[in-house]
Design a protein around this motif. Structure first.
Motif, PDB file in Angstrom:
ATOM      1  N   ARG A  78      16.898  16.087 -15.732  1.00 40.56           N
ATOM      2  CA  ARG A  78      17.826  17.189 -15.987  1.00 40.56           C
ATOM      3  C   ARG A  78      18.724  17.397 -14.776  1.00 40.56           C
ATOM      4  O   ARG A  78      18.348  17.098 -13.654  1.00 40.56           O
ATOM      5  CB  ARG A  78      17.064  18.482 -16.262  1.00 40.56           C
ATOM      6  N   SER A  79      19.894  17.940 -15.020  1.00 40.54           N
ATOM      7  CA  SER A  79      20.797  18.274 -13.923  1.00 40.54           C
ATOM      8  C   SER A  79      20.263  19.511 -13.213  1.00 40.54           C
ATOM      9  O   SER A  79      19.727  20.428 -13.842  1.00 40.54           O
ATOM     10  CB  SER A  79      22.191  18.572 -14.461  1.00 40.54           C
ATOM     11  N   GLY A  80      20.420  19.526 -11.900  1.00 47.21           N
ATOM     12  CA  GLY A  80      20.131  20.746 -11.164  1.00 47.21           C
ATOM     13  C   GLY A  80      21.202  21.768 -11.511  1.00 47.21           C
ATOM     14  O   GLY A  80      22.296  21.417 -11.963  1.00 47.21           O
ATOM     15  N   VAL A  81      20.915  23.044 -11.300  1.00 43.29           N
ATOM     16  CA  VAL A  81      21.887  24.103 -11.591  1.00 43.29           C
ATOM     17  C   VAL A  81      22.040  24.963 -10.344  1.00 43.29           C
ATOM     18  O   VAL A  81      21.058  25.480  -9.821  1.00 43.29           O
ATOM     19  CB  VAL A  81      21.434  24.972 -12.790  1.00 43.29           C
TER      20      VAL A  81
ATOM     21  N   LEU B 277      30.027  27.156 -25.200  1.00 39.58           N
ATOM     22  CA  LEU B 277      30.221  25.755 -24.803  1.00 39.58           C
ATOM     23  C   LEU B 277      29.870  25.538 -23.331  1.00 39.58           C
ATOM     24  O   LEU B 277      29.258  24.530 -22.974  1.00 39.58           O
ATOM     25  CB  LEU B 277      31.654  25.310 -25.083  1.00 39.58           C
ATOM     26  N   ILE B 278      30.243  26.481 -22.466  1.00 40.36           N
ATOM     27  CA  ILE B 278      29.896  26.370 -21.045  1.00 40.36           C
ATOM     28  C   ILE B 278      28.381  26.450 -20.868  1.00 40.36           C
ATOM     29  O   ILE B 278      27.788  25.650 -20.125  1.00 40.36           O
ATOM     30  CB  ILE B 278      30.604  27.467 -20.217  1.00 40.36           C
ATOM     31  N   ALA B 279      27.733  27.384 -21.547  1.00 40.44           N
ATOM     32  CA  ALA B 279      26.278  27.513 -21.450  1.00 40.44           C
ATOM     33  C   ALA B 279      25.592  26.243 -21.943  1.00 40.44           C
ATOM     34  O   ALA B 279      24.603  25.781 -21.350  1.00 40.44           O
ATOM     35  CB  ALA B 279      25.804  28.725 -22.251  1.00 40.44           C
ATOM     36  N   ASP B 280      26.124  25.649 -23.005  1.00 38.93           N
ATOM     37  CA  ASP B 280      25.572  24.402 -23.537  1.00 38.93           C
ATOM     38  C   ASP B 280      25.627  23.293 -22.487  1.00 38.93           C
ATOM     39  O   ASP B 280      24.692  22.503 -22.354  1.00 38.93           O
ATOM     40  CB  ASP B 280      26.317  23.986 -24.799  1.00 38.93           C
ATOM     41  N   ILE B 281      26.699  23.224 -21.736  1.00 38.71           N
ATOM     42  CA  ILE B 281      26.817  22.218 -20.680  1.00 38.71           C
ATOM     43  C   ILE B 281      25.739  22.435 -19.624  1.00 38.71           C
ATOM     44  O   ILE B 281      25.075  21.488 -19.193  1.00 38.71           O
ATOM     45  CB  ILE B 281      28.227  22.251 -20.048  1.00 38.71           C
ATOM     46  N   PHE B 282      25.506  23.674 -19.214  1.00 38.19           N
ATOM     47  CA  PHE B 282      24.491  23.949 -18.206  1.00 38.19           C
ATOM     48  C   PHE B 282      23.080  23.656 -18.707  1.00 38.19           C
ATOM     49  O   PHE B 282      22.234  23.198 -17.951  1.00 38.19           O
ATOM     50  CB  PHE B 282      24.587  25.400 -17.719  1.00 38.19           C
ATOM     51  N   VAL B 283      22.830  23.909 -19.972  1.00 39.75           N
ATOM     52  CA  VAL B 283      21.491  23.692 -20.531  1.00 39.75           C
ATOM     53  C   VAL B 283      21.257  22.226 -20.901  1.00 39.75           C
ATOM     54  O   VAL B 283      20.152  21.719 -20.751  1.00 39.75           O
ATOM     55  CB  VAL B 283      21.280  24.602 -21.772  1.00 39.75           C
ATOM     56  N   ASN B 284      22.282  21.541 -21.359  1.00 35.35           N
ATOM     57  CA  ASN B 284      22.100  20.191 -21.905  1.00 35.35           C
ATOM     58  C   ASN B 284      22.765  19.069 -21.107  1.00 35.35           C
ATOM     59  O   ASN B 284      23.171  18.067 -21.680  1.00 35.35           O
ATOM     60  CB  ASN B 284      22.602  20.148 -23.351  1.00 35.35           C
TER      61      ASN B 284
ATOM     62  N   GLY C  77      26.357  18.557 -22.441  1.00 38.38           N
ATOM     63  CA  GLY C  77      26.717  19.397 -23.585  1.00 38.38           C
ATOM     64  C   GLY C  77      26.841  18.585 -24.859  1.00 38.38           C
ATOM     65  O   GLY C  77      26.362  17.454 -24.957  1.00 38.38           O
ATOM     66  N   LEU C  78      27.517  19.170 -25.828  1.00 36.23           N
ATOM     67  CA  LEU C  78      27.679  18.523 -27.135  1.00 36.23           C
ATOM     68  C   LEU C  78      28.757  17.447 -27.148  1.00 36.23           C
ATOM     69  O   LEU C  78      28.723  16.537 -27.958  1.00 36.23           O
ATOM     70  CB  LEU C  78      28.075  19.573 -28.188  1.00 36.23           C
ATOM     71  N   LEU C  79      29.717  17.557 -26.238  1.00 42.30           N
ATOM     72  CA  LEU C  79      30.927  16.754 -26.354  1.00 42.30           C
ATOM     73  C   LEU C  79      30.967  15.497 -25.486  1.00 42.30           C
ATOM     74  O   LEU C  79      31.831  14.658 -25.684  1.00 42.30           O
ATOM     75  CB  LEU C  79      32.146  17.626 -26.029  1.00 42.30           C
ATOM     76  N   PHE C  80      30.078  15.363 -24.517  1.00 43.87           N
ATOM     77  CA  PHE C  80      30.173  14.242 -23.589  1.00 43.87           C
ATOM     78  C   PHE C  80      28.867  13.457 -23.567  1.00 43.87           C
ATOM     79  O   PHE C  80      27.817  13.989 -23.232  1.00 43.87           O
ATOM     80  CB  PHE C  80      30.485  14.762 -22.176  1.00 43.87           C
ATOM     81  N   ARG C  81      28.956  12.191 -23.933  1.00 48.32           N
ATOM     82  CA  ARG C  81      27.821  11.285 -23.840  1.00 48.32           C
ATOM     83  C   ARG C  81      28.360   9.886 -23.594  1.00 48.32           C
ATOM     84  O   ARG C  81      29.222   9.402 -24.331  1.00 48.32           O
ATOM     85  CB  ARG C  81      26.979  11.290 -25.103  1.00 48.32           C
ATOM     86  N   THR C  82      27.870   9.259 -22.540  1.00 47.45           N
ATOM     87  CA  THR C  82      28.336   7.917 -22.208  1.00 47.45           C
ATOM     88  C   THR C  82      27.218   7.131 -21.540  1.00 47.45           C
ATOM     89  O   THR C  82      26.211   7.700 -21.131  1.00 47.45           O
ATOM     90  CB  THR C  82      29.604   7.988 -21.321  1.00 47.45           C
ATOM     91  N   ARG C  83      27.425   5.812 -21.437  1.00 50.88           N
ATOM     92  CA  ARG C  83      26.400   4.948 -20.861  1.00 50.88           C
ATOM     93  C   ARG C  83      26.979   4.122 -19.736  1.00 50.88           C
ATOM     94  O   ARG C  83      28.170   3.824 -19.718  1.00 50.88           O
ATOM     95  CB  ARG C  83      25.799   4.044 -21.924  1.00 50.88           C
ATOM     96  N   TYR C  84      26.106   3.790 -18.785  1.00 53.69           N
ATOM     97  CA  TYR C  84      26.495   2.982 -17.635  1.00 53.69           C
ATOM     98  C   TYR C  84      25.426   1.916 -17.414  1.00 53.69           C
ATOM     99  O   TYR C  84      24.234   2.192 -17.536  1.00 53.69           O
ATOM    100  CB  TYR C  84      26.618   3.849 -16.374  1.00 53.69           C
TER     101      TYR C  84
ATOM    102  N   SER D 120      35.513  17.520 -11.152  1.00 54.99           N
ATOM    103  CA  SER D 120      34.881  17.739 -12.443  1.00 54.99           C
ATOM    104  C   SER D 120      33.944  16.566 -12.715  1.00 54.99           C
ATOM    105  O   SER D 120      34.323  15.407 -12.571  1.00 54.99           O
ATOM    106  CB  SER D 120      35.946  17.819 -13.529  1.00 54.99           C
ATOM    107  N   ALA D 121      32.717  16.886 -13.080  1.00 54.49           N
ATOM    108  CA  ALA D 121      31.715  15.846 -13.271  1.00 54.49           C
ATOM    109  C   ALA D 121      30.582  16.393 -14.130  1.00 54.49           C
ATOM    110  O   ALA D 121      30.402  17.605 -14.229  1.00 54.49           O
ATOM    111  CB  ALA D 121      31.165  15.393 -11.918  1.00 54.49           C
ATOM    112  N   PRO D 122      29.793  15.502 -14.733  1.00 56.85           N
ATOM    113  CA  PRO D 122      28.611  15.969 -15.470  1.00 56.85           C
ATOM    114  C   PRO D 122      27.500  16.354 -14.488  1.00 56.85           C
ATOM    115  O   PRO D 122      26.448  15.725 -14.421  1.00 56.85           O
ATOM    116  CB  PRO D 122      28.242  14.761 -16.331  1.00 56.85           C
ATOM    117  N   ALA D 123      27.772  17.384 -13.698  1.00 52.83           N
ATOM    118  CA  ALA D 123      26.853  17.840 -12.656  1.00 52.83           C
ATOM    119  C   ALA D 123      26.943  19.361 -12.570  1.00 52.83           C
ATOM    120  O   ALA D 123      28.015  19.897 -12.316  1.00 52.83           O
ATOM    121  CB  ALA D 123      27.232  17.205 -11.322  1.00 52.83           C
ATOM    122  N   CYS D 124      25.830  20.041 -12.778  1.00 56.09           N
ATOM    123  CA  CYS D 124      25.820  21.513 -12.805  1.00 56.09           C
ATOM    124  C   CYS D 124      25.359  22.125 -11.489  1.00 56.09           C
ATOM    125  O   CYS D 124      25.019  23.293 -11.437  1.00 56.09           O
ATOM    126  CB  CYS D 124      24.930  21.993 -13.944  1.00 56.09           C
ATOM    127  N   SER D 125      25.314  21.312 -10.452  1.00 57.75           N
ATOM    128  CA  SER D 125      24.892  21.768  -9.140  1.00 57.75           C
ATOM    129  C   SER D 125      25.840  21.193  -8.100  1.00 57.75           C
ATOM    130  O   SER D 125      26.484  20.167  -8.332  1.00 57.75           O
ATOM    131  CB  SER D 125      23.461  21.291  -8.867  1.00 57.75           C
TER     132      SER D 125
END
Length: 144
Positions: A6-9, A46-53, A68-75, A91-96
Motif C-alpha cells: 500500500r502507499s504510505g499516506v 475521487l480524492i479519497a478513493d486515491i488515498f485509500v486505493n 484509485g479507480l481511474l489509474f492502473r498500469t504495469r511496468y 504528480s504521481a501515484p504516491a500519497c506520501s
C-alpha cells in the motif's frame, strides 16, 4: 505469487487537501449552490478513493501500479535501472512525501511511496539484482 504494497499516506498532504476543500464546502453551503456542492462531494470522493486505493503489486516480473479507480498500469521490473529517494512534488501515484523514484531504461521515471518502503525495494532487488540503489537508501539484499 502476488505481493501487494500500500502507499504510505502523509498527514501533511491530507491536511493540505482538507484545508483547501473545507472553505469550498462552506462557500457552496452558504451560497446554496447545491449542484456545486454535489460536484464537490463527487470530487472529494475521487480524492479519497486515491488515498485509500493506491497500491503497488509485484507479480513475478511485473510491477502493477493502481491509484484509485481511474489509474492502473504495469511496468516490467527487468527494465528498472535505479531507485533513489526523492522529495519531488510531481504528480504521481504516491500519497506520501516519503517517496522513491524508479528509473527505467529509455529515461522513463516513476515516483512511488510504498508504506513498507524497504521491503518493497528488497523485493524489486530479488527480481532484478542489477538495479542500482542510490544513497541514502539501504538494502538487506546483496547487490551484484
Amino acid at each position: 505469487m502476488k505481493t501487494r504494497y500500500r502507499s504510505g499516506v502523509s498527514s501533511g498532504l491530507v491536511t493540505l487537501i482538507v484545508l483547501v476543500l473545507l472553505p469550498c464546502y462552506a462557500l457552496m453551503i452558504y451560497l446554496t449552490l447545491w449542484i456545486g456542492l454535489a460536484l464537490l462531494i463527487i470530487f472529494t470522493t475521487l480524492i479519497a478513493d486515491i488515498f485509500v486505493n493506491t497500491r503497488y503489486t509485484i507479480d513475478e516480473t511485473t510491477l502493477w501500479v493502481q491509484s484509485g479507480l481511474l489509474f492502473r498500469t504495469r511496468y516490467d521490473i527487468d527494465r528498472i535501472t535505479e531507485i533513489a529517494r526523492t522529495s519531488s512534488w510531481e504528480s504521481a501515484p504516491a500519497c506520501s512525501m516519503n517517496r522513491i523514484r524508479l528509473r527505467f531504461a529509455k529515461r522513463q521515471t516513476l515516483i512511488l511511496s510504498p508504506h513498507r518502503q524497504q521491503a518493497f525495494i528488497d523485493h524489486l532487488l530479488r527480481i532484478n539484482p542489477r538495479i542500482i540503489v542510490k544513497p541514502p537508501l539501504s538494502t538487506s539484499v546483496k547487490q551484484v
